[in-house]
Design a protein around this motif. Structure first.
Motif, PDB file in Angstrom:
ATOM      1  N   ARG A   3     -19.326  -7.127  16.842  1.00  0.00           N
ATOM      2  CA  ARG A   3     -18.948  -6.722  18.135  1.00  0.00           C
ATOM      3  C   ARG A   3     -17.811  -7.905  18.470  1.00  0.00           C
ATOM      4  N   THR A   4     -18.055  -9.176  18.044  1.00  0.00           N
ATOM      5  CA  THR A   4     -16.683 -10.161  18.207  1.00  0.00           C
ATOM      6  C   THR A   4     -15.683  -9.526  17.586  1.00  0.00           C
ATOM      7  N   ALA A   5     -15.767  -9.068  16.195  1.00  0.00           N
ATOM      8  CA  ALA A   5     -14.709  -8.457  15.644  1.00  0.00           C
ATOM      9  C   ALA A   5     -14.251  -7.329  16.393  1.00  0.00           C
ATOM     10  N   LEU A   6     -14.932  -6.529  17.081  1.00  0.00           N
ATOM     11  CA  LEU A   6     -14.280  -5.232  17.701  1.00  0.00           C
ATOM     12  C   LEU A   6     -13.512  -5.877  18.937  1.00  0.00           C
ATOM     13  N   GLU A   7     -14.225  -6.614  19.676  1.00  0.00           N
ATOM     14  CA  GLU A   7     -13.351  -7.150  20.981  1.00  0.00           C
ATOM     15  C   GLU A   7     -12.187  -7.918  20.715  1.00  0.00           C
ATOM     16  N   MET A   8     -12.265  -8.625  19.541  1.00  0.00           N
ATOM     17  CA  MET A   8     -11.067  -9.372  19.284  1.00  0.00           C
ATOM     18  C   MET A   8      -9.547  -8.416  18.821  1.00  0.00           C
ATOM     19  N   THR A   9     -10.297  -7.396  18.041  1.00  0.00           N
ATOM     20  CA  THR A   9      -9.257  -6.543  17.614  1.00  0.00           C
ATOM     21  C   THR A   9      -8.591  -5.820  18.698  1.00  0.00           C
ATOM     22  N   LEU A  10      -9.488  -5.297  19.765  1.00  0.00           N
ATOM     23  CA  LEU A  10      -8.913  -4.734  20.971  1.00  0.00           C
ATOM     24  C   LEU A  10      -8.303  -5.483  21.856  1.00  0.00           C
ATOM     25  N   LEU A  11      -8.514  -6.782  21.870  1.00  0.00           N
ATOM     26  CA  LEU A  11      -7.878  -7.835  22.788  1.00  0.00           C
ATOM     27  C   LEU A  11      -6.451  -7.882  21.987  1.00  0.00           C
ATOM     28  N   ARG A  12      -6.386  -8.177  20.930  1.00  0.00           N
ATOM     29  CA  ARG A  12      -5.172  -8.353  20.052  1.00  0.00           C
ATOM     30  C   ARG A  12      -4.215  -7.299  20.324  1.00  0.00           C
ATOM     31  N   MET A  13      -4.819  -5.845  20.649  1.00  0.00           N
ATOM     32  CA  MET A  13      -3.725  -4.951  20.696  1.00  0.00           C
ATOM     33  C   MET A  13      -3.142  -5.164  22.134  1.00  0.00           C
ATOM     34  N   LEU A  14      -3.852  -5.641  22.997  1.00  0.00           N
ATOM     35  CA  LEU A  14      -3.163  -6.045  24.465  1.00  0.00           C
ATOM     36  C   LEU A  14      -2.123  -7.137  24.160  1.00  0.00           C
ATOM     37  N   ALA A  15      -2.462  -8.462  23.539  1.00  0.00           N
ATOM     38  CA  ALA A  15      -1.918  -9.289  23.466  1.00  0.00           C
ATOM     39  C   ALA A  15      -0.560  -9.467  22.617  1.00  0.00           C
ATOM     40  N   PHE A  16      -0.460  -8.375  21.898  1.00  0.00           N
ATOM     41  CA  PHE A  16       0.699  -8.236  21.057  1.00  0.00           C
ATOM     42  C   PHE A  16       1.611  -7.113  21.445  1.00  0.00           C
ATOM     43  N   ARG A  17       1.275  -6.373  22.467  1.00  0.00           N
ATOM     44  CA  ARG A  17       2.022  -5.363  23.118  1.00  0.00           C
ATOM     45  C   ARG A  17       3.326  -5.903  23.721  1.00  0.00           C
ATOM     46  N   PRO A  18       4.428  -5.275  23.858  1.00  0.00           N
ATOM     47  CA  PRO A  18       5.721  -6.029  24.338  1.00  0.00           C
ATOM     48  C   PRO A  18       5.202  -6.263  25.733  1.00  0.00           C
ATOM     49  N   GLN A  19       5.450  -7.706  26.099  1.00  0.00           N
ATOM     50  CA  GLN A  19       5.024  -8.329  27.527  1.00  0.00           C
ATOM     51  C   GLN A  19       6.227  -7.762  28.540  1.00  0.00           C
ATOM     52  N   GLY A  20       7.435  -7.475  28.060  1.00  0.00           N
ATOM     53  CA  GLY A  20       8.394  -7.093  29.089  1.00  0.00           C
ATOM     54  C   GLY A  20       8.077  -5.824  29.784  1.00  0.00           C
TER      55      GLY A  20
END
Length: 714
Positions: free
Chosen positions: A351-368
């Motif tokens: 579960r931690t791996a799934l949550e971190m993967t999904l949050l990583r998707m939002l963290a690395f999307r272009p912030q501009g």
């Protein structure tokens, strides 16, 4: 009468009742109608796709008596009413010998079978040997079968079926006509199940049938068996919740909810959806696989909407979701999902791996880009480059958290440190025609090196983070004069007073453009500040020291006219900042002085001025860069223009650029190419390089030549 399962009750009895496998059906029907019958047929494919059913239908066609007793009476449409057809349907036809090769693998069994091949059929027209799972035969059995399989008696037909044709010897494959049966797609399974259930009078939900069709994995027999199980589980009805509970599979709607949370860039919703999934005790690795599978389908939906797999019956939902993502985001999320799947074994729990993967998707999307753009479909070709259509106004407020670094352009780079191009002085007049796009005047043959004009600024165009360019000044990217490139291994002229004699006003070339203001003879050669309070660039190396930058407080929103802002003995500014219209030439000249950086600078560099009526400034954006457009970038460009004296409402729309015009990016690329060409020519003309070429056969690698882009500093 005992209950007959759906898989047996609805088994096709003719070629026209067969579901799918049109390519095999067409070949067999044409062969039967034309009398071009082979002595051995091999049907391959996964379980439950119709191999044995096809063999039985073919045996019925070969022995149906409706057309007469002769060989010419063979038909592709058996009657199903004669004694032979009914005996084959009931499994009691004596001339149809069905052999299970999995239970009769010994060579003795094969020899016993072949001993009866020579005898004529008892009841039918042909004696048909149906050998199921033929790949289970031993090597000795295959060797015993080879000769008879190649040249059987005219009254014998061999029908072989297997799920693993790779295990068959090539000698057997070469003696048979091979037909490969395809997997049943979920759409075809759902359609057939709907017809069967309507005929059986069983109520059902279509979403439940999609679960059954996906679980069948291409096997129609498995789908029929699962349908029998679902009817019993639901007490005579087929409901989505019952089927999901019976199969123990994850509800596909939960995965779609995760994708919708990614589309909204809502991290809180992502975590709540994962928490709701955790209550069902799912396999989180399978959940991540489903997420990446949907991302793959979304990418196809953006490029080729008609090619979207409708295996879950959610094609319309996927097309709607695909328009809410940019193509770059989908590719990024997919790559992160694949890498996260491989990292799951190293995580504390799944579960931690799934949550971190999904949050990583939002963290690395272009912030501009604070909110995902609406993407028109399809994205292929010139019309589908991800353009947003419409225009963005500068009056809208951009979220502070959406910008990388959280700084405004004024904070990232003060306007007092961003020199604007001024009217040409005696030392810089030779480059003004080039900046304005007019033909360059002829250079005087005896012009000293100090008269060389500073070339245009070449900014770094790479898409670097805005923090990396926040402290960079456009003045630091000034290129060296073209005359300095001819000096091999020599740096540009030094800015110290001892680098050369000061330039006299009488030495200035007279070839000025008609559109440029005249220079007073007694004008001070030191740089002057324009009406906005910004320092002008240095006229040339060897002149006065760099003037001290003006404080940021000197920048006023409403600048006074040039005539009131500058003394009479100073040269006027090249572009009026108050009440004037911003032309595309002014945009090119002032671009480096705007102080833009990062993604905002990259976006503005691909724009050209389309119209300026004094209240609204309209910029045309290169369609290839439309995906970068966002409210935060538009607001930063508007603020930079306001700081330069152009208080406007800004609109940026993508579209075809005007022919013959160039964007700041194209201008910088052209100037860089020209400097590179001059540097290459200077190297080729250098006597030392010529000696190396003559003495050692050396060759100049043009790609490695880098022109001097900054003046030397002591």
């Amino acid at each position: 009468m005992s209950y007959q399962v759906l898989a047996r009750k609805w088994r096709p009895r003719t070629f026209h009742e067969l579901v799918g496998q049109e390519h095999v059906q067409r070949a067999l029907v044409n062969a039967l109608d034309q009398g071009r019958l082979h002595h051995a047929y091999l049907f391959t494919g996964t379980r439950g796709v119709g191999k044995t059913t096809l063999a039985r239908i073919l045996a019925k066609c070969l022995n149906c008596t409706a057309g007469g007793p002769g060989d010419e009476a063979v038909t592709s449409q058996p009657c199903g009413e004669c004694s032979n057809c009914q005996a084959i349907d009931d499994g009691r036809f004596v001339d149809l010998l069905e052999v299970d090769a999995a239970s009769r693998t010994k060579v003795e069994d094969t020899r016993e079978l072949l001993d009866n091949v020579q005898y004529a059929p008892t009841q039918g027209r042909y004696k048909v040997y149906l050998i199921d799972e033929v790949h289970m035969l031993s090597t000795s059995s295959f060797n015993a079968l080879l000769k008879t399989l190649e040249e059987p008696p005219p009254h014998v037909k061999f029908l072989l079926a297997t799920t693993d044709p790779q295990k068959l010897p090539p000698t057997v494959l070469s003696r048979c006509l091979q037909f490969t049966l395809k997997h049943m797609p979920p759409e075809r399974i759902v359609g057939h199940l709907s017809m069967v259930l309507e005929a059986e009078g069983v109520s059902f939900e279509e979403s439940a049938l999609w679960l059954l069709g996906k679980a069948a994995e291409g096997s129609m027999r498995d789908a029929m068996s699962l349908t029998d199980q679902a009817i019993a589980f639901g007490q005579g009805e087929i409901r989505h919740a019952d089927v999901a509970a019976m199969l123990g599979t994850l509800d596909h709607r939960h995965v779609l909810a995760l994708i919708e949370a990614l589309a909204e860039a809502d991290a809180a919703r992502l975590l709540s959806e994962v928490a709701a999934l955790a209550e069902q005790g799912p396999d989180f690795a399978a959940v991540l696989d489903d997420v990446t599978g949907i991302l793959h389908r979304l990418a196809i939906a953006q490029m080729v909407p008609d090619a979207v797999d409708n295996g879950h019956g959610d094609r319309d939902d996927l097309l709607a979701l695909a328009a809410r993502f940019t193509a770059e985001d989908i590719q990024l999320y997919y790559q992160i999902g694949v890498q996260g799947r491989g990292d799951m074994g190293h995580a504390p729990d799944l579960r931690t791996a799934l949550e971190m993967t999904l949050l990583r998707m939002l963290a690395f999307r272009p912030q501009g880009v604070p909110k995902p753009a609406q993407t028109p479909l399809p994205m292929c070709g010139e019309g589908g480059s991800g353009s947003h259509g419409g225009s963005s106004t500068g009056g809208e407020t951009a979220p502070a958290s959406g910008a990388s670094g959280g700084e405004t352009p004024a904070e990232a780079q003060p306007s007092s440190q961003a020199p604007e191009p001024q009217a040409p002085s005696a030392s810089s007049s030779t480059t003004e025609p080039e900046a304005e796009g007019t033909p360059e005047p002829e250079a005087e043959p005896a012009a000293p090196a100090a008269e060389a004009a500073p070339p245009a600024t070449t900014p770094p165009w790479e898409d670097l983070p805005e923090e990396a360019n926040a402290d960079a000044s456009p003045a630091e990217a000034v290129a060296a004069p073209a005359e300095d490139m001819a000096e091999i291994g020599m740096a540009a002229a030094d800015e110290a007073p001892d680098a050369g004699p000061p330039l006299e006003p009488s030495d200035a070339p007279a070839a000025l453009d008609d559109t440029q203001p005249a220079v007073e003879p007694d004008a001070d050669p030191t740089p002057v500040a324009d009406s906005a309070g910004q320092a002008a660039p240095e006229p040339a190396a060897g002149l006065a020291d760099e003037p001290e930058p003006q404080p940021a407080s000197a920048v006023e929103p409403e600048a006074t006219p040039v005539a009131d802002a500058a003394p009479a003995d100073e040269e006027p500014a090249s572009v009026e900042a108050s009440g004037s219209r911003l032309t595309h030439e002014d945009w090119l000249a002032r671009f480096d002085a705007l102080g833009l950086s990062g993604l905002t600078r990259n976006l503005a560099a691909h724009c050209m001025v389309e119209n300026d009526d004094g209240e609204t400034l309209q910029l045309r954006l290169d369609p290839s860069q439309a995906a970068m457009q966002a409210e935060v970038h538009v607001e930063r460009i508007r603020e930079a223009l306001a700081a330069a004296g152009f208080e406007r409402r800004l609109e940026i729309a993508d579209g075809e650029l005007a022919a013959g015009s160039e964007t700041p990016k194209q201008q910088a690329d052209r100037l860089a190419a020209e400097r590179h060409g001059e540097a290459v020519e200077a190297l080729r003309a250098d006597p030392h390089v010529k000696k190396l070429e003559q003495a050692f056969g050396a060759q100049l690698i043009e790609a490695s030549v880098k022109p001097v882009t900054e003046p030397a500093r002591r």
